[in-house]
Design a protein around this motif. Sequence first.
Motif, PDB file in Angstrom:
ATOM      1  N   ASN A   1       0.680  -1.378   0.145  1.00 34.46           N
ATOM      2  CA  ASN A   1       0.043  -0.098   0.117  1.00 34.46           C
ATOM      3  C   ASN A   1       0.792   1.322  -0.171  1.00 34.46           C
ATOM      4  O   ASN A   1       0.598   2.257   0.643  1.00 34.46           O
ATOM      5  CB  ASN A   1      -1.059  -0.118   1.084  1.00 34.46           C
ATOM      6  CG  ASN A   1      -1.851  -1.018   0.989  1.00 34.46           C
ATOM      7  OD1 ASN A   1      -2.374  -1.309   0.300  1.00 34.46           O
ATOM      8  ND2 ASN A   1      -2.150  -1.791   2.232  1.00 34.46           N
ATOM      9  N   VAL A   2       2.149   1.084  -0.884  1.00 39.38           N
ATOM     10  CA  VAL A   2       2.770   2.447  -0.759  1.00 39.38           C
ATOM     11  C   VAL A   2       2.053   3.562  -1.884  1.00 39.38           C
ATOM     12  O   VAL A   2       1.805   2.903  -2.858  1.00 39.38           O
ATOM     13  CB  VAL A   2       4.259   2.029  -1.334  1.00 39.38           C
ATOM     14  CG1 VAL A   2       5.148   3.383  -1.501  1.00 39.38           C
ATOM     15  CG2 VAL A   2       4.918   1.515  -0.225  1.00 39.38           C
ATOM     16  N   PRO A   3       1.822   4.708  -1.546  1.00 39.25           N
ATOM     17  CA  PRO A   3       1.161   5.543  -2.277  1.00 39.25           C
ATOM     18  C   PRO A   3       1.934   6.190  -3.558  1.00 39.25           C
ATOM     19  O   PRO A   3       3.149   6.419  -3.296  1.00 39.25           O
ATOM     20  CB  PRO A   3       0.821   6.932  -1.553  1.00 39.25           C
ATOM     21  CG  PRO A   3       1.720   6.708  -0.295  1.00 39.25           C
ATOM     22  CD  PRO A   3       2.203   5.337  -0.144  1.00 39.25           C
ATOM     23  N   ILE A   4       1.732   5.826  -4.669  1.00 39.21           N
ATOM     24  CA  ILE A   4       2.525   6.050  -5.898  1.00 39.21           C
ATOM     25  C   ILE A   4       1.503   6.724  -6.909  1.00 39.21           C
ATOM     26  O   ILE A   4       0.530   6.131  -7.286  1.00 39.21           O
ATOM     27  CB  ILE A   4       3.146   4.846  -6.758  1.00 39.21           C
ATOM     28  CG1 ILE A   4       4.015   4.080  -5.539  1.00 39.21           C
ATOM     29  CG2 ILE A   4       3.739   4.847  -7.677  1.00 39.21           C
ATOM     30  CD1 ILE A   4       4.312   2.495  -5.990  1.00 39.21           C
ATOM     31  N   TYR A   5       2.016   7.936  -7.567  1.00 36.22           N
ATOM     32  CA  TYR A   5       1.150   8.583  -8.433  1.00 36.22           C
ATOM     33  C   TYR A   5       1.011   8.115  -9.519  1.00 36.22           C
ATOM     34  O   TYR A   5       2.065   7.340 -10.276  1.00 36.22           O
ATOM     35  CB  TYR A   5       1.864   9.907  -8.600  1.00 36.22           C
ATOM     36  CG  TYR A   5       1.426  10.776  -9.737  1.00 36.22           C
ATOM     37  CD1 TYR A   5       0.423  11.511  -9.536  1.00 36.22           C
ATOM     38  CD2 TYR A   5       2.003  10.919 -11.081  1.00 36.22           C
ATOM     39  CE1 TYR A   5      -0.353  12.300 -10.792  1.00 36.22           C
ATOM     40  CE2 TYR A   5       1.466  11.521 -12.010  1.00 36.22           C
ATOM     41  CZ  TYR A   5       0.353  12.317 -11.956  1.00 36.22           C
ATOM     42  OH  TYR A   5      -0.333  13.057 -12.818  1.00 36.22           O
ATOM     43  N   GLY A   6      -0.353   7.842 -10.138  1.00 34.56           N
ATOM     44  CA  GLY A   6      -0.313   7.218 -11.520  1.00 34.56           C
ATOM     45  C   GLY A   6      -0.749   5.882 -11.310  1.00 34.56           C
ATOM     46  O   GLY A   6      -0.956   5.173 -12.265  1.00 34.56           O
ATOM     47  N   LEU A   7      -0.471   5.196 -10.102  1.00 32.02           N
ATOM     48  CA  LEU A   7      -0.459   3.877 -10.144  1.00 32.02           C
ATOM     49  C   LEU A   7      -1.604   3.650  -8.923  1.00 32.02           C
ATOM     50  O   LEU A   7      -2.587   2.973  -9.221  1.00 32.02           O
ATOM     51  CB  LEU A   7       0.668   3.107  -9.849  1.00 32.02           C
ATOM     52  CG  LEU A   7       0.587   1.530  -9.344  1.00 32.02           C
ATOM     53  CD1 LEU A   7      -0.032   0.903 -10.703  1.00 32.02           C
ATOM     54  CD2 LEU A   7       2.137   1.231  -9.025  1.00 32.02           C
ATOM     55  N   THR A   8      -1.341   3.978  -7.557  1.00 33.08           N
ATOM     56  CA  THR A   8      -2.020   3.905  -6.707  1.00 33.08           C
ATOM     57  C   THR A   8      -3.150   5.065  -6.314  1.00 33.08           C
ATOM     58  O   THR A   8      -4.221   5.138  -5.629  1.00 33.08           O
ATOM     59  CB  THR A   8      -1.504   3.504  -5.274  1.00 33.08           C
ATOM     60  OG1 THR A   8      -0.872   4.621  -4.913  1.00 33.08           O
ATOM     61  CG2 THR A   8      -0.829   2.362  -5.390  1.00 33.08           C
TER      62      THR A   8
END
Length: 516
Positions: A59-66
């Motif tokens: 659950n790492v926040p990643i722009y354009g993915l999560t």
Amino acid sequence: MEHSDQSSHASTTVTLGTAPTAIEEIAAIAMGAKVALCPDAIAGMSRVQQHLLKAIKNNVPIYGLTTGVGDLYTVKLKPEDMSQMQLNTLLSHASGMGTPLDPPAVRAIMATMIKALLQGCSGVSAGLVETMSEMLNRGVIPWSPAKGSVGYLIATSHIGLVIFGEGRAWYEGELLSGREAMTRAGIAVKAPGPREGHALISGTYEITGIGALAIHQAEQLVAIADIAGAMSLEALKGNSRGYDERLQRMRPHPGQAETASRLRSLLSGSEVLEKHRDHRLQDALSLRCIPQVHGGVRDALAYCRDVLAIEINSVTDNPVFVIEDDELVPLPGGNGHGAPTALVLDVLAIAIAHVSTMSQARSDRLTNGHISELPPFLMGASGANSGFMIPPYAAAAIAGDNRSLAAPASVHTVTTCASQEDHVSMGVSAAMQARTAADNLADILTIELICAAQGLEFHRPLRPGKGTGAAYDAIRHVVPPRDSDRAMYPELQAVRDIIDNGTIGRAVDRALAVNI
């Protein structure tokens, strides 16, 4: 746009990986060369993707993915929504308008996309680039409208749709649905994996691919412009004193020195110049200042080449990923902004305009009997025949177009995406303007060459120089001298063809290589 013979590239294979890729290699792929993928680069991609999958699981926040993209970057996505979001990104972003890009442009863009993804910083699967390379190798050409890009997002979205069985594509001369084109070519359609929609669209691939084609063609045409200018000098009984090496050393710009040296070689052994050595003390600027103008253009092209070569070998995705201490580190940033390439492609269009207007001036001078000391409109029997009256009109019109295309595109930045993307590069416009200008220049030089060849008829039996003579012979192989009016346009096309397929350039190179 670029009319090089595609059959000459069909048997060529370009390997893409982490090693440097040249502008010429992108151009070769655009014109039909096959693509091979470096195994080490494929392994590097797989390693980064495994870390990305682990980050998603954690659950790492990643722009354009999560998260969503653009102004929707604050919206968090559930894992089960991620694949659909990748496809949705392509479906919504594929918003191009107008006539489609030509196949070489699409192939060049795809080549730059593959090259960037192979650097292993985007987190996508190796299967994505393998699918794209198969599309290039088997002739699946995604259909993409040419209008609508402010520097990214448009053509790459249309290309991405075909990868996943959507959109439209050309295959064996027929426009089909993306899925049908892939099926006929025997390429499996894959579902989007993590980041595999967003990663395709967030780089500067459109600017870089089209820009590479523009620079590649412009460099070839400056060499042709030297030939045309030298032939015009001979036909107009000019002198080569302005090309003297001693004079060039007093103003040692590299391009100027190179151009003057090339002109001296082209004109070496010219019986025409030798006979008229003292005919005129000083020539018009369009003849005397070829080293200064073509040389300045060469220097500008060197700047453009350096920037585009860096861009081809860069990672312009957002975000990108590095692995530190065996952990994935996302790096959101702005490498997708096309300012560096947009600026140089504006410079390229300006440089092309200078060569265009100088060539047009020489064509007009060749056909003006009041100043050329040649028969009016290059016809020995004038009156009933118009001869070469009108081709310089066409050169004037096309050179005018190139002056319009030289107006910088990159300064017209606007605010987009709910002010999240509030300074865009307009680099695709810059690239397309430069590429159109290069194509126009080939037409302008065609006109000068056919006029200069006709002008040399009035100096027979004196022979032109070593290089200009080779160019004259190549022209005469496809276009005979003109002593009465006949259809002009087929002969203009014939000369344009031997520029595009390299016949003139090779003939001159062979002639200049003798006795070196």
